[in-house]
Structures are given as C-alpha cells and as structure tokens.
Scaffold this active site. Structure first.
Site, mmCIF file in Angstrom:
data_model
loop_
_atom_site.group_PDB
_atom_site.id
_atom_site.type_symbol
_atom_site.label_atom_id
_atom_site.label_comp_id
_atom_site.label_asym_id
_atom_site.label_seq_id
_atom_site.Cartn_x
_atom_site.Cartn_y
_atom_site.Cartn_z
ATOM 1 N N THR A 157 26.899 46.903 42.856
ATOM 2 C CA THR A 157 26.833 45.450 42.793
ATOM 3 C C THR A 157 27.986 44.935 41.962
ATOM 4 O OG1 THR A 157 25.643 43.567 41.830
ATOM 5 C CG2 THR A 157 25.065 45.740 40.995
ATOM 6 N N ARG A 195 35.575 40.652 46.459
ATOM 7 C CA ARG A 195 35.106 41.952 46.957
ATOM 8 C C ARG A 195 36.192 42.720 47.685
ATOM 9 N NH1 ARG A 195 29.467 40.230 49.889
ATOM 10 N NH2 ARG A 195 28.153 40.123 48.036
ATOM 11 N N ASP A 206 28.150 42.150 40.722
ATOM 12 C CA ASP A 206 27.579 41.300 39.668
ATOM 13 C C ASP A 206 27.252 42.075 38.395
ATOM 14 O OD1 ASP A 206 27.729 39.191 41.386
ATOM 15 O OD2 ASP A 206 25.588 39.091 41.831
ATOM 16 N N ARG A 232 39.748 19.582 40.465
ATOM 17 C CA ARG A 232 39.743 20.359 41.713
ATOM 18 C C ARG A 232 38.854 21.593 41.541
ATOM 19 N NH1 ARG A 232 41.505 16.325 43.208
ATOM 20 N NH2 ARG A 232 43.453 15.881 44.324
#
Length: 341
Positions: free
Chosen positions: A125, A274, A127, A265
């Site tokens: 993962t 990834r 994350d 922005r």
C-alpha cells in the site's frame, strides 16, 4: 505442486521486485515451481494463469507496475468464493498462494484462509496504512514523486504569487502528505487524522502571504474539514464497497481564494504517485518481502503476512495485520505543524 502468485488492488512501484524475490529464491533455494495469476483475484477465480520461471523475472525489479497485471476484483463477489478458487488451484496444480496486496486483498486472503486455502500475504500500500508493518514498499517512491511535484508547484506559485494546493493519496492516513509536505517545505499539511477548520487553513495561508511568500498547502485525499462528516467522494464505490476518494483539493482551493483574495490553484497528483520506477529503498524492501514470503510458504506459515519491524523481516497473522490502521501519531503531526504558516 506449484505456488501461485498474484498482485491485487491498486498497483504501486515495487510489485515486480516482490515477484522477482519470490521466484528467484523459490527456484534457486527450494526448487519450487511458480505460476502467476493475471489481474489479481480475477485470474484466480477464472483460472487465468501464466508460468513464472527465472527467465520471466530477469531485470524486472527496476520496473514499475506489475508484470502480472492487477484489478480490484473481489473473489467473493459473483462467484462461489472459496470453492471456485480451490477448484481452479487444483486444476492448475497449484498448492498455495502468495497474495500481494493491501487491506482489501488481505481481507479476502483471510476469508479464503479460513476456508482452508493455503495463503501467505505480502503487504502492499502506497499509503503505508497497515499497522502490522513499519513500512510498505511503494510508500517511499510515492513520497518522492509527490515531493518532486511540489518542488515544481512551488516555483510556479512563486512566479505568479499564487497559493498552490497539492492533493496526494492517503485514504485513511496522512503519511504521504506528512513526509512529502515536510520535505517540500509546505506551509500547511492536511491529513485524515486531523480535522481542521477552514479558518485555520486561511490563517496559515494569510500568514505566508503576509511574509511575501507563495503558500503551498498539501492535502491528503481522505482529509475532512471540521464541518464534514465523511471524506469527499464523487465517484461511487469500488469492488470492496469503499468510496473512491479524490477532489478535496478542488473543494478547498476556491474557498481559500474567496476568503483570502489570493489566486489559488489546485493540482491532484493521483495515479502519477503509483507510476514509474521504484526507489532503491522500495526495491530492496520489496525483494526482501518476496524472499521472506517464499520462506513462509516453505515452513507452512499459512494465514500470515510478512512484515517489517525495525530492519528485520518477520510475519504476523492476517487478523492482526488487518485489525488496526497505521495512523500518523499526534506527536509527528505536532512536530510538522511547527513549520506551518
């Protein structure tokens, strides 16, 4: 009997290095044969597999993505679940599986293990949100990609005197936002673990503007304002019933501009985090995970996931691996917050 390998869920840099580590040690040390299931659990439930020999994994550790392909297929959705998996494994002469994936993949692996199928897990993962391991491969690469992108955003923000909002991955935890934000010198880092008010964000941005700087705000996709009950999602659910997140940066940017008068922005990095080649750290960690996984198969450690503790590779039960998120501790956030504004 052969060992099956699958990569499931979101892709990330380092998957090919795991495959290489598994096959290289498995063939050279244990004399095992391997097959790779295409597109994660889809290949398992449909019996779609390819042979994996040493010649098939040469030079792949430096390549991003996965040579096996991946998907978010749930093996228990629209099939007979464990019965279908067992039948296809028997037909292909596969005795056990090495499942490389994140929370959804390993949750499915646990259900199949409970049904008697021999599985070893490898955590994946970007994350870095699995508590049973100190680090997951892919995280270091994703953080470096995000840092490089923010360095570029800062130069264009400085040129125009704009506030730049960079949205990064992080469904439940803010490790990518924290690390890349600190590395890039962000003026505010917004993570899922810390609900924050719009007033506080505006205060940080205003402070930076008043010092003559162009503010950089980093936000994880799972961040929620203190007025929100759930993370921002407009794209429905995935195969495991989880909301597809994204867009919180686009929600914050116009509000910052309206309240500060500073042109703002938003950039969502998304899947670029990834992609590409893995860092050297991720290549080494992924290779070690792969070799440890085939060791676990050799010793019959079914229903367990290899993990990193300090610098040592160990293994934990699936139920322990899935029980708790690896969240950013308050102390780490407080440390970073000294740099805000």
């Amino acid at each position: 009997m052969k060992i099956g390998i699958l990569t499931s869920g979101g892709d990330c840099p380092g998957l090919n290095a795991v495959i290489r580590g598994v096959v290289l040690k498995g063939t050279q040390v244990y004399g095992k044969e391997f097959v790779g299931f295409r597109d994660g659990w889809r290949g398992v439930v449909e019996g779609d597999a390819m042979s994996l020999e040493r010649k098939d994994i040469q030079g792949i550790s430096k390549e991003g993505g996965t040579i096996l392909g991946t998907s978010r297929t749930n093996p228990f959705e629209g099939t007979n679940g464990a019965d279908t998996v067992r039948e296809n494994m028997e037909r292909l002469g596969v005795d056990s599986l090495i499942a490389i994936g994140g929370e959804g993949t390993l949750a499915a692996a646990k259900r199949l293990t409970d049904a008697g199928i021999k599985i070893v897990g490898v955590p994946k993962t970007v994350d870095n949100d699995l508590s049973a391991t100190d680090y997951t491969f892919g995280f270091d690469t994703a953080t470096q990609i995000a840092t490089d992108a923010m360095d570029r955003l800062r130069t264009t923000g400085d040129s125009h005197g704009r506030c730049m909002v960079a949205e990064v991955m992080g469904r439940h935890v803010g490790w990518i936002a924290l690390h890349s934000g600190m590395a890039a010198g962000a003026h505010a880092i917004l993570i899922p673990e810390q609900k924050t008010s719009m007033n506080q964000i505006v205060e940080w941005v205003t402070s930076v503007r008043n010092r003559g700087r162009a503010p950089l705000v980093v936000v994880a996709e799972g961040f929620t304002l203190d007025t929100m009950d759930d993370a921002h999602s407009e794209r429905g659910l995935d195969a495991f019933g989880r909301p597809r997140l994204g867009g919180i940066g686009d929600l914050l940017a116009p509000e910052i501009e309206a309240r500060t008068g500073l042109e703002t922005r938003s950039t969502t990095l998304g899947h670029i985090q990834r992609g590409g080649t893995p860092t050297s750290y991720d290549r080494v960690l992924a290779t070690r995970y792969g070799m440890a996984a085939v060791d676990a198969v050799e010793h019959g450690r079914w229903g367990r996931m290899v993990s990193l503790r300090g610098t040592e590779i160990t293994h934990v039960a699936f139920e322990d691996a899935l029980g708790k998120l690896n969240t950013v501790p308050q102390a780490r956030y407080d440390e970073a917050a000294i740099l805000f504004g």
